[in-house]
Design a protein around this motif. Sequence first.
Motif, PDB file in Angstrom:
ATOM      1  N   MET A   1      -5.652  -0.060  39.797  1.00 48.67           N
ATOM      2  CA  MET A   1      -6.155   1.249  40.203  1.00 48.67           C
ATOM      3  C   MET A   1      -5.989   1.356  41.716  1.00 48.67           C
ATOM      4  N   GLU A   2      -5.097   2.229  42.170  1.00 49.58           N
ATOM      5  CA  GLU A   2      -4.908   2.414  43.604  1.00 49.58           C
ATOM      6  C   GLU A   2      -5.206   3.864  43.951  1.00 49.58           C
ATOM      7  N   LEU A   3      -6.026   4.051  44.953  1.00 47.11           N
ATOM      8  CA  LEU A   3      -6.424   5.391  45.363  1.00 47.11           C
ATOM      9  C   LEU A   3      -6.138   5.560  46.847  1.00 47.11           C
ATOM     10  N   ASN A   4      -5.738   6.760  47.247  1.00 43.36           N
ATOM     11  CA  ASN A   4      -5.439   6.983  48.651  1.00 43.36           C
ATOM     12  C   ASN A   4      -6.245   8.114  49.276  1.00 43.36           C
ATOM     13  N   HIS A   5      -7.271   8.570  48.591  1.00 44.65           N
ATOM     14  CA  HIS A   5      -8.138   9.600  49.160  1.00 44.65           C
ATOM     15  C   HIS A   5      -9.572   9.389  48.647  1.00 44.65           C
ATOM     16  N   PRO A   6     -10.569   9.886  49.384  1.00 43.26           N
ATOM     17  CA  PRO A   6     -11.961   9.732  48.928  1.00 43.26           C
ATOM     18  C   PRO A   6     -12.170  10.464  47.609  1.00 43.26           C
ATOM     19  N   ARG A   7     -12.919   9.821  46.719  1.00 45.49           N
ATOM     20  CA  ARG A   7     -13.213  10.469  45.441  1.00 45.49           C
ATOM     21  C   ARG A   7     -14.368   9.762  44.752  1.00 45.49           C
ATOM     22  N   ILE A   8     -15.002  10.479  43.837  1.00 43.45           N
ATOM     23  CA  ILE A   8     -16.103   9.923  43.051  1.00 43.45           C
ATOM     24  C   ILE A   8     -15.517   9.088  41.906  1.00 43.45           C
ATOM     25  N   LEU A   9     -16.049   7.866  41.763  1.00 45.93           N
ATOM     26  CA  LEU A   9     -15.671   6.996  40.649  1.00 45.93           C
ATOM     27  C   LEU A   9     -16.875   6.821  39.739  1.00 45.93           C
ATOM     28  N   ASN A  10     -16.661   6.918  38.453  1.00 50.04           N
ATOM     29  CA  ASN A  10     -17.733   6.650  37.494  1.00 50.04           C
ATOM     30  C   ASN A  10     -17.897   5.144  37.350  1.00 50.04           C
ATOM     31  N   ILE A  11     -19.127   4.704  37.259  1.00 54.93           N
ATOM     32  CA  ILE A  11     -19.456   3.290  37.111  1.00 54.93           C
ATOM     33  C   ILE A  11     -19.929   3.082  35.681  1.00 54.93           C
ATOM     34  N   VAL A  12     -19.495   1.981  35.087  1.00 52.02           N
ATOM     35  CA  VAL A  12     -19.890   1.666  33.718  1.00 52.02           C
ATOM     36  C   VAL A  12     -21.420   1.672  33.618  1.00 52.02           C
TER      37      VAL A  12
END
Length: 138
Positions: A1-12
């Motif tokens: 999983m590679e991201l290049n901008h701020p964003r909300i991630l869901n946590i298990v």
Amino acid sequence: MELNHPRILNIVKFADLRGNLSVLENPSTLPFEIARAYWIHGVPAGGTRHGHAYYSSQELIIALSGSFDVITDSAAGTKQFTLSRADCGLYLPPLTWREIYNTSTNSVALIVSSTLYDELDYIRDLSEFKQIIDNEHR
């Protein structure tokens, strides 16, 4: 999983009658391996934690208790996020300016980081940060 901008991630999250259990595990739930964790607490209601960015560090900010807003500035532009749930977090890639503000009473922010503390990785001046971003995207 590679991201290049701020964003909300869901946590298990596992939920049952006893309550909720949330989990962070490498590499399935995070785009980086955790090298450090720290938390921010005791900020007065409505308070602000002034901003900074990192050259190389990635972070995930989670509101474990209460709520607060985070404003980010990056190559993707300026964005505002409200964090108020322990089962989601704000992912911040390198070269993302962030400020935490509008904290609620007794809020607790957990931050997990991809690197150990290194003062040389910090960018603490917003105008310097904007110059770096401008130079990166020419």
